[in-house]
Design a protein around this motif. Structure first.
Motif, PDB file in Angstrom:
ATOM      1  N   PHE A  78       0.833  -1.207   0.000  1.00  0.00           N
ATOM      2  CA  PHE A  78       0.000   0.000   0.000  1.00  0.00           C
ATOM      3  C   PHE A  78       0.868   1.256   0.000  1.00  0.00           C
ATOM      4  CE2 PHE A  78      -2.519  -3.122   2.463  1.00  0.00           C
ATOM      5  CZ  PHE A  78      -3.723  -3.080   1.784  1.00  0.00           C
ATOM      6  N   PHE A  85      -5.403   4.221   2.716  1.00  0.00           N
ATOM      7  CA  PHE A  85      -4.440   3.244   2.201  1.00  0.00           C
ATOM      8  C   PHE A  85      -4.833   2.934   0.756  1.00  0.00           C
ATOM      9  CE2 PHE A  85      -1.708   1.111   5.435  1.00  0.00           C
ATOM     10  CZ  PHE A  85      -2.001   1.940   6.505  1.00  0.00           C
ATOM     11  N   GLU A  87      -3.848   0.602  -2.686  1.00  0.00           N
ATOM     12  CA  GLU A  87      -3.057  -0.545  -3.128  1.00  0.00           C
ATOM     13  C   GLU A  87      -2.000  -0.139  -4.150  1.00  0.00           C
ATOM     14  OE1 GLU A  87      -6.524  -1.146  -3.160  1.00  0.00           O
ATOM     15  OE2 GLU A  87      -6.755  -2.852  -1.784  1.00  0.00           O
ATOM     16  N   ILE A 120      -9.534 -17.722   2.570  1.00  0.00           N
ATOM     17  CA  ILE A 120      -9.343 -16.294   2.299  1.00  0.00           C
ATOM     18  C   ILE A 120      -8.245 -16.163   1.243  1.00  0.00           C
ATOM     19  CG2 ILE A 120      -8.702 -14.054   3.291  1.00  0.00           C
ATOM     20  CD1 ILE A 120      -9.564 -15.252   6.053  1.00  0.00           C
ATOM     21  N   GLU A 121      -8.541 -15.427   0.175  1.00  0.00           N
ATOM     22  CA  GLU A 121      -7.538 -15.198  -0.868  1.00  0.00           C
ATOM     23  C   GLU A 121      -6.747 -13.944  -0.546  1.00  0.00           C
ATOM     24  OE1 GLU A 121      -9.687 -14.957  -4.557  1.00  0.00           O
ATOM     25  OE2 GLU A 121      -9.507 -17.120  -4.911  1.00  0.00           O
ATOM     26  N   TYR A 123      -5.090 -10.837  -1.620  1.00  0.00           N
ATOM     27  CA  TYR A 123      -5.310  -9.961  -2.773  1.00  0.00           C
ATOM     28  C   TYR A 123      -4.056  -9.790  -3.619  1.00  0.00           C
ATOM     29  CZ  TYR A 123      -6.128  -5.335  -4.968  1.00  0.00           C
ATOM     30  OH  TYR A 123      -6.244  -4.288  -5.830  1.00  0.00           O
ATOM     31  N   PHE A 124      -2.923  -9.562  -2.935  1.00  0.00           N
ATOM     32  CA  PHE A 124      -1.690  -9.238  -3.663  1.00  0.00           C
ATOM     33  C   PHE A 124      -1.123 -10.453  -4.377  1.00  0.00           C
ATOM     34  CE2 PHE A 124      -2.183  -6.212  -0.226  1.00  0.00           C
ATOM     35  CZ  PHE A 124      -2.163  -5.033  -0.948  1.00  0.00           C
ATOM     36  N   PHE A 246       5.859 -14.044   6.157  1.00  0.00           N
ATOM     37  CA  PHE A 246       6.259 -12.648   5.907  1.00  0.00           C
ATOM     38  C   PHE A 246       5.979 -11.750   7.098  1.00  0.00           C
ATOM     39  CE2 PHE A 246       1.890 -13.003   4.192  1.00  0.00           C
ATOM     40  CZ  PHE A 246       1.259 -11.982   4.871  1.00  0.00           C
ATOM     41  N   THR A 248       4.970  -7.532   8.006  1.00  0.00           N
ATOM     42  CA  THR A 248       4.425  -6.318   7.410  1.00  0.00           C
ATOM     43  C   THR A 248       5.063  -5.124   8.123  1.00  0.00           C
ATOM     44  OG1 THR A 248       2.370  -7.525   7.184  1.00  0.00           O
ATOM     45  CG2 THR A 248       2.283  -5.173   6.760  1.00  0.00           C
TER      46      THR A 248
ATOM     47  N   ASN B   4     -10.103  -6.562  -0.692  1.00  0.00           N
ATOM     48  CA  ASN B   4      -8.760  -6.817  -0.168  1.00  0.00           C
ATOM     49  C   ASN B   4      -8.806  -6.986   1.353  1.00  0.00           C
ATOM     50  OD1 ASN B   4      -6.128  -6.824   0.640  1.00  0.00           O
ATOM     51  ND2 ASN B   4      -5.507  -5.130  -0.679  1.00  0.00           N
ATOM     52  N   PRO B   5      -8.599  -8.223   1.848  1.00  0.00           N
ATOM     53  CA  PRO B   5      -8.790  -8.460   3.286  1.00  0.00           C
ATOM     54  C   PRO B   5      -7.765  -7.761   4.190  1.00  0.00           C
ATOM     55  CG  PRO B   5      -7.944 -10.429   2.216  1.00  0.00           C
ATOM     56  CD  PRO B   5      -8.249  -9.453   1.117  1.00  0.00           C
ATOM     57  N   VAL B   6      -6.633  -7.322   3.639  1.00  0.00           N
ATOM     58  CA  VAL B   6      -5.654  -6.676   4.523  1.00  0.00           C
ATOM     59  C   VAL B   6      -5.641  -5.153   4.388  1.00  0.00           C
ATOM     60  CG1 VAL B   6      -4.170  -8.693   4.752  1.00  0.00           C
ATOM     61  CG2 VAL B   6      -3.664  -7.017   2.964  1.00  0.00           C
ATOM     62  N   LYS B   7      -6.634  -4.606   3.666  1.00  0.00           N
ATOM     63  CA  LYS B   7      -6.694  -3.147   3.536  1.00  0.00           C
ATOM     64  C   LYS B   7      -7.422  -2.556   4.746  1.00  0.00           C
ATOM     65  CE  LYS B   7      -7.999   0.490   0.332  1.00  0.00           C
ATOM     66  NZ  LYS B   7      -8.319   0.773  -1.058  1.00  0.00           N
ATOM     67  N   PRO B   8      -6.728  -1.738   5.530  1.00  0.00           N
ATOM     68  CA  PRO B   8      -7.382  -1.188   6.722  1.00  0.00           C
ATOM     69  C   PRO B   8      -8.288  -0.003   6.400  1.00  0.00           C
ATOM     70  CG  PRO B   8      -5.059  -0.567   6.672  1.00  0.00           C
ATOM     71  CD  PRO B   8      -5.336  -1.307   5.408  1.00  0.00           C
ATOM     72  N   CYS B 234      -0.807 -10.809   9.722  1.00  0.00           N
ATOM     73  CA  CYS B 234      -1.921 -10.669   8.784  1.00  0.00           C
ATOM     74  C   CYS B 234      -3.284 -10.935   9.411  1.00  0.00           C
ATOM     75  CB  CYS B 234      -1.713 -11.576   7.571  1.00  0.00           C
ATOM     76  SG  CYS B 234      -1.923 -13.325   7.913  1.00  0.00           S
TER      77      CYS B 234
END
Lengths: 349, 266
Positions: A78, A85, A87, A120-121, A123-124, A246, A248, B4-8, B234
Motif C-alpha cells: 500500500f 491506504f 493498493e 481467504i484469498e 489480494y496481492f 512474511f 508487514t 482486499n482483506p488486509v486493507k485497513p 496478517c
C-alpha cells in the motif's frame, strides 16, 4: 501428461519468439549475476525479467527460488496518507516464468497458503498469480542435493510450454493452445521432453501421521546439536521454494513523514523475533527449537492441515545455501530414525 | 477487483480512557458486528500493524485496551481524540457463549488477559439470566497495574457474581495478596453439579499453572477454555507467525478448548 507437439528453434528463432511474446508477456527466468553472490567472485542466479534466450541459465540451480517472482523478498502493498491506504499497482502484463518441475510444483504450496488457507484469498498474491503461466525447463543434469523424485515433485502438469536447451538450439514442447500460433510456421519434430526419473540422492521422506507423535518428536534429543551448528540466519527459508512467511512493515518518506508505504517482507521462523508478542515474550528461544519448528512444519504441520503431502519439493536450495553446511536430507534421515525409536518405544532422558 | 482483506479502514478515535499509567483504553468508531473474544488488526500509518484483542464494544464503538510496550503501541499513545486510527477485522472465533448458557461460569484471568474476556464478563453481568452464577478470580501484579477499576466494582456488587481480586505482591483494599492459583480452592466446584464451564486468560505461564490446578481439582478438560496470544502480521492465515503445527491461532483460535490447547506446543 497432455499430448504436446515439439518444435526445434535456433537461438535467433527463440529470440524472435520472445519478442513476439513481449507484447503480452513479461518473461522471467533464472539469470546469472556475475560476482553477485555472497562471497568474492561468487555469482548468484536469480529470477529476473529477460529479453533473450541467451540470458537464461540452464546449467546451474538458481540461488533463490521461483516463488520470488510472485512473492518478492520485499514488495510494496500500500501507499498511505493520513486518511487512506491505496493498493500498489498491479502487474500490467501477463507473466511467463521458466522453472524446473520442482520450482513449478512449489507454487502449488504457495497457492495453498495464499489462496486457500482459511478460505481467504490474499489480494496481492491473487492478482499476480492469475497472470502467471509456466515454461517447464528440462532438467537433464540435476544438481548436488536435489531429491525431487523422493517427494514426487519431478513431474508437473502446470506448464504451458516446456523448453530443453540443446547446445545452441531449443526444443519447445507446446502444451497450451494459446501458444500454438507462434509455432505454426515450424514443422513438428519427434522429441519428448522427459522429467527427471531418478536423483542421485534418495531421501526417505519421514511421515508423521499424528500430533501426538509430532509432540513426542519435539522432546527428542536429535534437535540439540543444532544449538551448536545452526546460527539462525534464515538463509534456508529465504532460499526455500515453499516457505511463505512474511512481516508487514511501514516506512515513511524522508521528505514528508505523513506519507509512506506498507511493505511485505519475507520473514523466517529461524530468526529471533519471529514469534515475539507485544509483551516481549517468545515461544521458541533456542535455535534448536526454531530449527525443529521449521522442519516439523515441512514434514508434519503443513500436511496435517492440508493433506497434500510434504511442504517440500526437493529442490535442495536450503542445504546449498546454509553457511553452516547443515544438510536438510540428513536431518530428515535423523527424523526418520527418531520416529522409528519413538514407535519402537525407545526412551530418552 | 475482489475485496482486499488486509486493507485497513480509517476510523475515528472517539475517546481515550487511561486505565493505568501504561495501559489505556482506546474507543474507536465501529459498526461491524463483533463476537466476545475476537481481535482486530490495528494499524498506524508510519508505524505498523498489530493484533489487539477487543476489550469492549457497543453501539457504534469498539474498545481496545493497550499496554505501551512496542513500536506499534508507542505510536498509539501519541494519538488524540478525533484522530484517525486504521483497523481491519474482526478476526478469530471468540468465546463459545452458547456453551455458557444457564451454566455457572468460572473466569480466571490475569493482567492484560482480562481484556479479551472483559466484554463477556460485562454481558454476563448485565444479562443476569444468561448464565447461572459467575465466579471471577482476577489477578494483577500490584495496585498500579489494576485494570478496569470501575468495572471491577460493578461486578463485585452484582448479586449473581462471586469475585476474588488479587495482587501478586501487595496488600491493597479490596484485593487479596497472592497469585490467582492460590484462590482456586475457594471455588465450590462440587456444588456446580455438571453445569459449569471455566475460562482461563493470561500470560502463558499463568494459564499453564491455572490449567494444572483445575485438572488437579478434577475439572474435566472439556470444560476449560483458553485464549492464546501469538504474534500475527496478517490475521488471515498467510503470514505464518501464529502457526502451531497444523493450527493457525488467527483462524482456528484465539479461543481453544483445553483438550485442543494442551496439545498446542510451539
Amino acid at each position: 501428461m497432455k499430448h504436446a507437439q515439439t518444435y526445434q528453434l535456433n537461438v535467433d528463432e527463440m529470440n524472435g519468439f520472445f519478442e513476439q511474446l513481449s507484447e503480452k508477456y513479461d518473461i522471467y527466468a533464472p539469470v546469472r549475476i556475475s560476482c553477485g553472490g555472497r562471497y568474492a567472485k561468487d555469482d548468484s542466479i536469480i529470477y529476473q525479467p529477460i529479453n533473450t534466450y541467451q540470458e537464461i541459465e540452464f546449467h546451474e540451480r538458481s540461488t533463490y527460488p521461483l516463488k520470488e517472482v510472485l512473492t518478492p523478498i520485499t514488495q510494496t502493498l500500500f501507499y498511505f496518507t493520513e486518511d487512506e491506504f491505496k493498493e500498489s499497482k498491479s502487474p500490467q502484463k501477463d507473466i511467463l516464468i521458466f522453472g524446473r518441475a520442482c520450482d513449478i510444483n512449489s507454487i502449488k504450496i504457495q497457492d495453498q497458503i495464499y489462496l486457500k488457507n482459511g478460505n481467504i484469498e490474499d489480494y496481492f498474491y491473487k492478482r499476480i498469480r492469475d497472470k502467471v503461466k509456466f515454461i517447464l525447463m528440462d532438467c537433464p543434469e540435476q544438481f548436488e542435493g536435489c531429491f525431487c523424485c523422493s517427494v514426487g515433485a519431478n513431474k508437473t502438469d502446470m506448464q504451458s510450454l516446456a523448453v530443453s536447451d540443446n547446445n545452441g538450439s531449443a526444443y519447445v514442447q507446446v502444451y497450451d493452445s494459446d501458444f500454438a500460433n507462434y509455432f505454426a510456421k515450424y514443422a513438428a519434430v519427434n522429441h519428448e521432453i522427459q522429467p527427471p526419473l531418478k536423483n542421485e540422492l534418495k531421501v526417505d521422506y519421514p511421515v508423521i501421521d499424528n500430533l501426538e507423535l509430532a509432540n513426542k518428536l519435539k522432546e527428542h534429543p536429535m534437535w540439540k546439536e543444532f544449538d551448536a551448528r545452526c546460527i539462525g540466519c534464515g538463509s534456508c527459508t529465504v532460499s526455500c521454494s515453499t516457505c511463505t512467511c512474511f512481516e508487514t512493515t511501514d516506512i515513511v518518506y524522508t521528505q514528508n513523514a505523513h506519507i509512506g508505504e506498507r511493505r511485505r517482507t519475507c520473514s523466517s521462523c529461524m530468526i529471533d523475533g519471529f514469534d515475539k508478542v507485544a509483551s516481549g515474550q517468545s515461544f521458541r528461544k533456542k535455535t534448536s527449537e526454531k530449527y525443529r519448528y521449521k522442519i516439523l512444519h515441512k514434514v508434519y504441520g503443513y500436511n496435517a492441515r492440508f493433506h497434500t503431502g510434504p511442504m517440500c519439493v526437493g529442490c535442495g536450495r536450503c542445504s546449498a545455501r546454509c553457511p553452516e553446511l547443515i544438510s536438510y536430507p540428513a536431518t530428515l534421515n535423523k527424523l526418520s530414525q527418531a520416529i522409528k525409536e519413538i514407535k519402537g518405544g525407545v526412551q530418552h532422558d | 477487483m475482489t475485496n482486499n482483506p488486509v486493507k485497513p479502514t480509517a476510523c475515528k478515535l472517539l475517546d481515550i480512557m487511561p486505565q493505568t499509567q501504561t495501559e489505556w483504553t482506546f474507543r474507536v468508531k465501529n459498526n461491524l458486528p463483533i463476537k466476545h473474544g475476537q481481535f482486530m488488526q490495528l494499524s498506524l500509518p508510519k508505524v505498523g500493524e498489530a493484533p489487539i484483542s477487543i476489550s469492549g464494544f457497543g453501539n457504534g464503538y469498539v474498545d481496545f485496551t493497550i499496554r505501551k510496550v512496542g513500536k506499534v503501541t508507542d505510536g498509539l499513545f501519541s494519538l488524540r481524540k478525533g484522530d484517525n486510527i486504521f483497523i481491519r477485522g474482526c478476526y478469530g472465533n471468540g468465546w463459545p457463549i452458547e456453551q455458557f448458557k444457564n451454566k455457572t461460569v468460572v473466569i480466571i484471568a490475569g493482567g492484560t488477559g482480562v481484556s479479551p474476556v472483559k466484554s463477556l464478563i460485562n454481558m454476563l453481568c448485565d444479562d443476569s439470566d444468561y448464565a447461572k452464577e459467575i465466579y471471577l478470580i482476577l489477578g494483577f501484579k500490584n495496585s498500579h497495574s489494576i485494570l478496569f477499576a470501575d468495572e471491577l466494582k460493578k461486578w463485585q456488587t452484582a448479586s449473581h457474581f462471586h469475585v476474588i481480586y488479587t495482587l501478586d505482591d501487595e496488600d491493597y483494599p479490596g484485593f487479596q495478596k497472592g497469585l490467582v492459583t492460590d484462590f482456586i480452592k475457594k471455588i465450590p466446584f462440587t456444588a456446580f453439579a455438571d453445569e459449569y464451564e471455566c475460562i482461563i486468560v493470561g500470560p502463558p505461564i499463568m494459564m499453564k499453572f491455572v490449567g494444572m490446578d483445575l485438572l488437579m481439582n478434577k475439572i474435566p478438560e472439556k470444560k476449560i477454555w483458553m485464549s492464546f496470544e501469538r504474534k500475527m502480521s496478517c490475521g488471515i492465515g498467510k503470514c505464518g507467525h501464529c502457526r502451531i503445527d497444523e493450527t493457525y491461532v488467527c483462524l482456528d483460535g484465539p479461543v481453544f478448548n483445553y483438550t485442543v490447547g494442551k496439545k498446542l506446543i510451539d
